[in-house]
Design a protein around this motif. Structure first.
Motif, PDB file in Angstrom:
ATOM      1  N   THR A  28       0.953  -1.104   0.156  1.00 36.27           N
ATOM      2  CA  THR A  28       0.034   0.017  -0.090  1.00 36.27           C
ATOM      3  C   THR A  28       0.797   1.154   0.059  1.00 36.27           C
ATOM      4  O   THR A  28       1.792   1.036   0.625  1.00 36.27           O
ATOM      5  CB  THR A  28      -0.965   0.093   1.105  1.00 36.27           C
ATOM      6  N   ARG A 218      -3.772 -14.820  -1.402  1.00 35.74           N
ATOM      7  CA  ARG A 218      -3.086 -14.565  -0.363  1.00 35.74           C
ATOM      8  C   ARG A 218      -3.277 -14.886   0.955  1.00 35.74           C
ATOM      9  O   ARG A 218      -4.563 -14.403   1.271  1.00 35.74           O
ATOM     10  CB  ARG A 218      -2.490 -13.178  -0.444  1.00 35.74           C
ATOM     11  N   GLY A 288      10.858 -10.978   4.765  1.00 32.30           N
ATOM     12  CA  GLY A 288      12.150 -10.784   5.272  1.00 32.30           C
ATOM     13  C   GLY A 288      13.293 -11.037   4.104  1.00 32.30           C
ATOM     14  O   GLY A 288      14.523 -11.335   4.554  1.00 32.30           O
ATOM     15  N   ARG A 310       9.889  -4.770   1.689  1.00 26.24           N
ATOM     16  CA  ARG A 310      10.618  -3.638   2.068  1.00 26.24           C
ATOM     17  C   ARG A 310      12.139  -3.632   1.409  1.00 26.24           C
ATOM     18  O   ARG A 310      12.387  -2.344   1.245  1.00 26.24           O
ATOM     19  CB  ARG A 310      10.690  -3.642   3.731  1.00 26.24           C
TER      20      ARG A 310
END
Ligand code: FMN
Length: 361
Positions: A28, A218, A288, A310
């Motif tokens: 998002t 998902r 991760g 990320r």
């Protein structure tokens, strides 16, 4: 990791090639216009990630119905007036050569009434957070309307030029609220055990797009809270999903090799899920992944596709770095990150506003 991968319903006989196994995880951006249309800087963010080599890009969660809007700056696929916005996103992703997948979403009880009007969920169980509001249990009519809205959003995705959709059944949102016995207290046919609601969503989506469009699902495999989703329930959900017309499953994890949050066994959750799935559908996971070694380790668990969140924010050229054998930037700069990381304004501001979410330089 750089070899193409074939997706697509074997029944349809038209496999779709993903250029490689690296996927931009759905994220998002908090940057869309108030009317739910995409902003130019979000298009730049998507185009840049596509150009630098992701095989597939899954977009930010896109609300399918006005009652599903969960975030400021979230974009929507809830009406035909969003077609141009959706088409611009699909085009930006295709410009860079990636497969374009729209994530379709309803926030359920996680959507604040100031954004969504009426807070809906399976039952009137409030989320455990300070700003949570007590949701209204969905009426039969509301259930059918939201199921239909998932189908309509998928139809719009196809019309707009996307290659597929991912149904957002993870991360505490509406579909997960129906799967979890902690949030679904219903005694009717929409109760938690038969997975009637998520399966009806899958069926509505497939009916809307036909056989040759990619449809993924998902999910989060566990909830930590007492009475929440556990691994046996997730295994039953996987069995039910495998009996439907889907093209991939996507597990949302904190870390790819994490152990059970509920102390269920000592092996990595992903190993148990891969074994249970037994190759019935392609499997993707996020959690991760930061380096080439992390991708190799994820693939060694038996995953088909690896999603990166990320790390692809802190390093806008993440895939290109891996291809070139360079170390990606793993910390977001303390200043100038919007430009350096090619981020839309709302996401750059959110990163500043939530300390600890991202590592900073
Ligand atoms: C800024 C941000 C926004 C996110 N938005 C979504 C979203 O819209 N849909 C979703 O399914 N997951 C969302 N996630 C979760 C990511 O897809 C991913 O599962 C998670 O970040 C873990 O992967 P990572 O460790 O590679 O970041 C978001 C994560 C971040 C950091």
């Amino acid at each position: 990791m750089f070899a193409p991968f074939s997706l697509g319903s074997p029944a349809a006989g038209v496999p779709m090639q993903v250029p490689n196994r690296l996927v931009l995880a759905p994220m998002t951006t908090y940057s869309s216009h108030d009317d739910g249309t995409i902003a130019d800087d979000e298009l730049d963010y998507l185009r840049h990630r596509a150009q630098t080599g992701f095989g597939m890009i899954i977009t930010a969660a896109c609300y399918v119905h006005p009652t599903g809007k969960a975030f400021d700056g979230q974009w929507g696929a809830d009406a035909d007036d969003k077609l141009d916005s959706l088409a611009a996103a699909a085009q930006a992703i295709h410009d860079g050569g990636s497969m374009a997948v729209l994530q379709i979403h309803h926030g359920g009880r996680m959507a604040p009434s100031r954004l969504c009007g009426k807070v809906l969920s399976a039952s009137d169980v409030k989320a455990d957070r300070p700003t949570a509001e007590t949701p209204s249990p969905m009426t039969e009519e509301e259930i059918h309307e939201v199921i239909q809205s998932f189908g309509d959003a998928a139809r719009r995705a196809k019309q707009a030029g996307f290659d597929g959709v991912e149904i957002h059944g993870a991360n505490t949102y509406l579909l997960q609220q129906f799967v979890s016995p902690a949030t679904n207290l219903r005694q009717d046919e929409w109760g938690p055990d038969g997975f009637a609601f998520p399966l009806a969503v899958v069926d509505a989506v497939r009916a809307a797009v036909g056989p040759t469009f990619v449809v993924g699902y998902r999910f989060s495999p566990e909830e930590a809270e007492p009475g929440g989703i556990d691994l046996p329930r997730t295994e039953r959900l996987i069995d039910a999903l495998c009996a439907r017309s889907l093209d991939f499953l996507h597990v949302s994890l904190g870390k790819i090799d994490q152990k059970s949050l509920r102390g269920d066994g000592d092996e990595a959750v992903i190993d148990r899920l891969v074994r249970h799935l037994g190759g019935r559908l392609p499997l993707m996971a996020a959690g991760g992944v930061k380096t080439a070694a992390d991708v190799d380790a994820a693939l060694a668990h038996g995953l088909d596709l690896v999603a990166v969140g990320r790390a692809a924010i802190s390093e806008p050229d993440w895939v290109a770095c891996l291809r070139g054998g360079r170390e990606p930037r793993l910390k977001v700069p303390s200043q100038g990150h919007r430009e350096t990381c090619v981020l839309p304004a709302g996401l750059a501001a959110k990163i500043d506003a939530v300390p600890g979410w991202f590592e900073r330089e």
